[in-house]
Design a protein around this motif. Structure first.
Motif, PDB file in Angstrom:
ATOM      1  N   ILE A  74       2.033   0.119   3.622  1.00 11.08           N
ATOM      2  CA  ILE A  74       1.360   1.014   2.604  1.00 11.08           C
ATOM      3  C   ILE A  74       1.718   2.517   2.928  1.00 11.08           C
ATOM      4  O   ILE A  74       1.711   2.884   4.035  1.00 11.08           O
ATOM      5  CB  ILE A  74      -0.255   0.794   3.169  1.00 11.08           C
ATOM      6  CG1 ILE A  74      -0.483  -0.643   2.844  1.00 11.08           C
ATOM      7  CG2 ILE A  74      -0.991   1.884   1.946  1.00 11.08           C
ATOM      8  CD1 ILE A  74      -0.899  -1.159   1.356  1.00 11.08           C
ATOM      9  N   ASP A  75       2.361   3.156   1.836  1.00  7.18           N
ATOM     10  CA  ASP A  75       2.383   4.356   2.098  1.00  7.18           C
ATOM     11  C   ASP A  75       1.261   5.245   1.340  1.00  7.18           C
ATOM     12  O   ASP A  75       1.116   4.892   0.265  1.00  7.18           O
ATOM     13  CB  ASP A  75       3.960   4.743   1.216  1.00  7.18           C
ATOM     14  CG  ASP A  75       5.026   4.100   2.339  1.00  7.18           C
ATOM     15  OD1 ASP A  75       5.223   4.525   3.396  1.00  7.18           O
ATOM     16  OD2 ASP A  75       5.578   3.196   1.743  1.00  7.18           O
ATOM     17  N   VAL A 107     -14.068  13.490   1.866  1.00  6.89           N
ATOM     18  CA  VAL A 107     -13.847  13.053   0.705  1.00  6.89           C
ATOM     19  C   VAL A 107     -12.247  12.891   0.442  1.00  6.89           C
ATOM     20  O   VAL A 107     -11.466  13.950   0.534  1.00  6.89           O
ATOM     21  CB  VAL A 107     -14.392  13.730  -0.356  1.00  6.89           C
ATOM     22  CG1 VAL A 107     -14.276  13.253  -1.746  1.00  6.89           C
ATOM     23  CG2 VAL A 107     -15.635  14.243  -0.082  1.00  6.89           C
ATOM     24  N   GLU A 108     -11.927  11.369  -0.182  1.00 10.92           N
ATOM     25  CA  GLU A 108     -10.331  11.183  -0.043  1.00 10.92           C
ATOM     26  C   GLU A 108     -10.102  10.736  -1.345  1.00 10.92           C
ATOM     27  O   GLU A 108     -10.583  10.084  -1.972  1.00 10.92           O
ATOM     28  CB  GLU A 108      -9.984  10.514   1.097  1.00 10.92           C
ATOM     29  CG  GLU A 108     -10.130  10.544   2.430  1.00 10.92           C
ATOM     30  CD  GLU A 108      -9.566   9.579   3.390  1.00 10.92           C
ATOM     31  OE1 GLU A 108      -8.791   8.589   3.034  1.00 10.92           O
ATOM     32  OE2 GLU A 108      -9.737   9.893   4.673  1.00 10.92           O
ATOM     33  N   PHE A 109      -9.050  11.558  -2.081  1.00 16.09           N
ATOM     34  CA  PHE A 109      -8.470  10.698  -3.174  1.00 16.09           C
ATOM     35  C   PHE A 109      -7.043  10.454  -2.688  1.00 16.09           C
ATOM     36  O   PHE A 109      -6.146  11.216  -1.913  1.00 16.09           O
ATOM     37  CB  PHE A 109      -8.085  11.903  -4.373  1.00 16.09           C
ATOM     38  CG  PHE A 109      -9.445  12.324  -4.857  1.00 16.09           C
ATOM     39  CD1 PHE A 109     -10.182  11.688  -5.808  1.00 16.09           C
ATOM     40  CD2 PHE A 109     -10.055  13.584  -4.203  1.00 16.09           C
ATOM     41  CE1 PHE A 109     -11.209  12.285  -6.264  1.00 16.09           C
ATOM     42  CE2 PHE A 109     -11.344  13.928  -4.639  1.00 16.09           C
ATOM     43  CZ  PHE A 109     -12.027  13.438  -5.906  1.00 16.09           C
ATOM     44  N   THR A 110      -6.489   9.242  -2.907  1.00 20.04           N
ATOM     45  CA  THR A 110      -5.386   8.684  -2.185  1.00 20.04           C
ATOM     46  C   THR A 110      -4.399   8.093  -3.344  1.00 20.04           C
ATOM     47  O   THR A 110      -4.933   7.144  -3.999  1.00 20.04           O
ATOM     48  CB  THR A 110      -5.683   7.897  -1.014  1.00 20.04           C
ATOM     49  OG1 THR A 110      -6.758   8.479  -0.257  1.00 20.04           O
ATOM     50  CG2 THR A 110      -4.615   7.409  -0.346  1.00 20.04           C
ATOM     51  N   LYS A 111      -3.203   8.146  -3.137  1.00 23.66           N
ATOM     52  CA  LYS A 111      -2.170   7.427  -3.968  1.00 23.66           C
ATOM     53  C   LYS A 111      -1.388   6.138  -2.939  1.00 23.66           C
ATOM     54  O   LYS A 111      -1.033   6.960  -1.861  1.00 23.66           O
ATOM     55  CB  LYS A 111      -1.007   8.140  -4.488  1.00 23.66           C
ATOM     56  CG  LYS A 111      -0.174   7.502  -5.190  1.00 23.66           C
ATOM     57  CD  LYS A 111       1.054   8.569  -5.717  1.00 23.66           C
ATOM     58  CE  LYS A 111       2.139   7.932  -5.997  1.00 23.66           C
ATOM     59  NZ  LYS A 111       3.237   8.892  -6.382  1.00 23.66           N
ATOM     60  N   LEU A 112      -1.725   5.146  -3.016  1.00 21.44           N
ATOM     61  CA  LEU A 112      -1.118   3.936  -2.120  1.00 21.44           C
ATOM     62  C   LEU A 112       0.036   3.471  -3.012  1.00 21.44           C
ATOM     63  O   LEU A 112       0.017   3.235  -4.269  1.00 21.44           O
ATOM     64  CB  LEU A 112      -2.165   3.136  -1.748  1.00 21.44           C
ATOM     65  CG  LEU A 112      -3.492   3.553  -1.409  1.00 21.44           C
ATOM     66  CD1 LEU A 112      -4.515   2.286  -1.151  1.00 21.44           C
ATOM     67  CD2 LEU A 112      -3.168   4.162  -0.093  1.00 21.44           C
ATOM     68  N   SER A 113       1.302   3.318  -2.258  1.00 21.46           N
ATOM     69  CA  SER A 113       2.238   2.705  -2.507  1.00 21.46           C
ATOM     70  C   SER A 113       2.502   1.500  -1.719  1.00 21.46           C
ATOM     71  O   SER A 113       2.522   1.510  -0.563  1.00 21.46           O
ATOM     72  CB  SER A 113       3.611   3.595  -2.551  1.00 21.46           C
ATOM     73  OG  SER A 113       4.612   2.719  -2.720  1.00 21.46           O
ATOM     74  N   ASN A 115       4.203  -1.855  -0.442  1.00 23.62           N
ATOM     75  CA  ASN A 115       5.693  -2.364  -0.330  1.00 23.62           C
ATOM     76  C   ASN A 115       6.716  -1.729  -1.156  1.00 23.62           C
ATOM     77  O   ASN A 115       7.651  -2.436  -1.962  1.00 23.62           O
ATOM     78  CB  ASN A 115       5.513  -3.902  -0.561  1.00 23.62           C
ATOM     79  CG  ASN A 115       4.967  -4.775   0.653  1.00 23.62           C
ATOM     80  OD1 ASN A 115       4.895  -4.360   1.679  1.00 23.62           O
ATOM     81  ND2 ASN A 115       4.302  -5.868   0.139  1.00 23.62           N
ATOM     82  N   LEU A 116       6.566  -0.509  -1.314  1.00 18.24           N
ATOM     83  CA  LEU A 116       7.291   0.183  -2.107  1.00 18.24           C
ATOM     84  C   LEU A 116       7.787  -0.282  -3.846  1.00 18.24           C
ATOM     85  O   LEU A 116       8.567   0.217  -4.398  1.00 18.24           O
ATOM     86  CB  LEU A 116       8.743   0.130  -1.459  1.00 18.24           C
ATOM     87  CG  LEU A 116       8.843   0.696  -0.170  1.00 18.24           C
ATOM     88  CD1 LEU A 116      10.299   0.704   0.715  1.00 18.24           C
ATOM     89  CD2 LEU A 116       8.616   2.331   0.069  1.00 18.24           C
ATOM     90  N   GLN A 117       6.462  -0.932  -4.243  1.00 18.24           N
ATOM     91  CA  GLN A 117       6.626  -1.552  -5.249  1.00 18.24           C
ATOM     92  C   GLN A 117       5.598  -1.195  -6.416  1.00 18.24           C
ATOM     93  O   GLN A 117       5.938  -0.845  -7.428  1.00 18.24           O
ATOM     94  CB  GLN A 117       6.806  -2.988  -5.312  1.00 18.24           C
ATOM     95  CG  GLN A 117       7.966  -3.563  -4.500  1.00 18.24           C
ATOM     96  CD  GLN A 117       7.755  -5.179  -4.301  1.00 18.24           C
ATOM     97  OE1 GLN A 117       6.725  -5.765  -4.597  1.00 18.24           O
ATOM     98  NE2 GLN A 117       8.836  -5.673  -3.781  1.00 18.24           N
ATOM     99  N   LYS A 118       4.281  -1.201  -6.068  1.00 18.12           N
ATOM    100  CA  LYS A 118       3.365  -0.875  -6.796  1.00 18.12           C
ATOM    101  C   LYS A 118       2.189   0.116  -6.401  1.00 18.12           C
ATOM    102  O   LYS A 118       2.227   0.373  -5.284  1.00 18.12           O
ATOM    103  CB  LYS A 118       2.404  -2.241  -6.803  1.00 18.12           C
ATOM    104  CG  LYS A 118       1.248  -2.184  -8.218  1.00 18.12           C
ATOM    105  CD  LYS A 118       1.190  -3.173  -8.736  1.00 18.12           C
ATOM    106  CE  LYS A 118       0.110  -3.055  -9.884  1.00 18.12           C
ATOM    107  NZ  LYS A 118       0.103  -4.085 -10.850  1.00 18.12           N
ATOM    108  N   GLU A 119       1.757   0.983  -7.454  1.00 19.77           N
ATOM    109  CA  GLU A 119       0.886   2.211  -6.967  1.00 19.77           C
ATOM    110  C   GLU A 119      -0.378   2.059  -7.269  1.00 19.77           C
ATOM    111  O   GLU A 119      -0.579   1.398  -8.658  1.00 19.77           O
ATOM    112  CB  GLU A 119       1.403   3.327  -7.700  1.00 19.77           C
ATOM    113  CG  GLU A 119       2.762   3.795  -7.045  1.00 19.77           C
ATOM    114  CD  GLU A 119       3.333   5.255  -7.624  1.00 19.77           C
ATOM    115  OE1 GLU A 119       2.934   5.654  -8.689  1.00 19.77           O
ATOM    116  OE2 GLU A 119       4.321   5.711  -7.062  1.00 19.77           O
TER     117      GLU A 119
END
Length: 169
Positions: A74-75, A107-113, A115-119
């Motif tokens: 998870i990135d 308070v967090e807004f997060t973009k998760l990647s 396995n380098l494949q799906k966001e």
């Protein structure tokens, strides 16, 4: 397991365990979500220990190839707003990310990647405190955030713990 989260980052093993689930909460403008309390345990990993060395080796494999059957990579790209809460005078204010107030809420807004494949994108509030009901800090922060933001359409069905989110992938 939806009640435990395990991660390795920055040479630390972090385990979060669900302590209490408050269930569904109602939020301003008919938004809904779930609230719960977690305990976090953090252990520094060194290469002297056999188990630690195995974990570090497994994690290093993920970073080089991106996918590993034992771990999910998870990135994260995170936008964090940290609030400090003063219960004596009833104030809440934004403070710097590195500040460590005794009472407050992130308070967090997060973009998760994954396995380098799906966001994916997440929104969450993480209250913290000492000597006070942490749920009260959450309620104060929710009132502040939802008074200022024009957020609509949050449902209990889309509200889940981080381990639940990972389990559904």
């Amino acid at each position: 397991m939806p009640t435990h989260g395990i991660k390795i980052r920055e040479c630390k093993l972090e385990i979060k365990a669900l302590h209490h689930d408050w269930g569904e909460i109602s939020i301003k403008d008919e938004n809904k979500g779930r609230a719960n309390m977690w305990c976090r345990y953090s252990f520094t990993l060194t290469e002297e220990g056999h188990e630690a060395k195995d974990l570090i080796t497994a994690f290093a494999g993920i970073r080089s190839i991106g996918i590993n059957r034992d771990w999910t990579r998870i990135d994260k790209e995170r936008l964090l707003v940290k609030y400090s809460i003063d219960h004596e005078n009833g104030s809440i204010k934004i403070v710097g990310e590195k500040e460590k107030p005794e009472q407050g809420c992130n308070v967090e807004f997060t973009k998760l990647s994954v396995n380098l494949q799906k966001e994916y994108y997440t929104f969450g509030l993480e209250a913290f405190g000492k000597g006070v009901d942490v749920k009260k800090n959450l309620e104060i922060a929710v009132a502040e955030v939802f008074d200022k933001a024009n957020i609509h359409g949050l449902t209990n069905e889309c509200s889940m713990t981080y381990p639940e989110f990972l389990e559904r992938l």
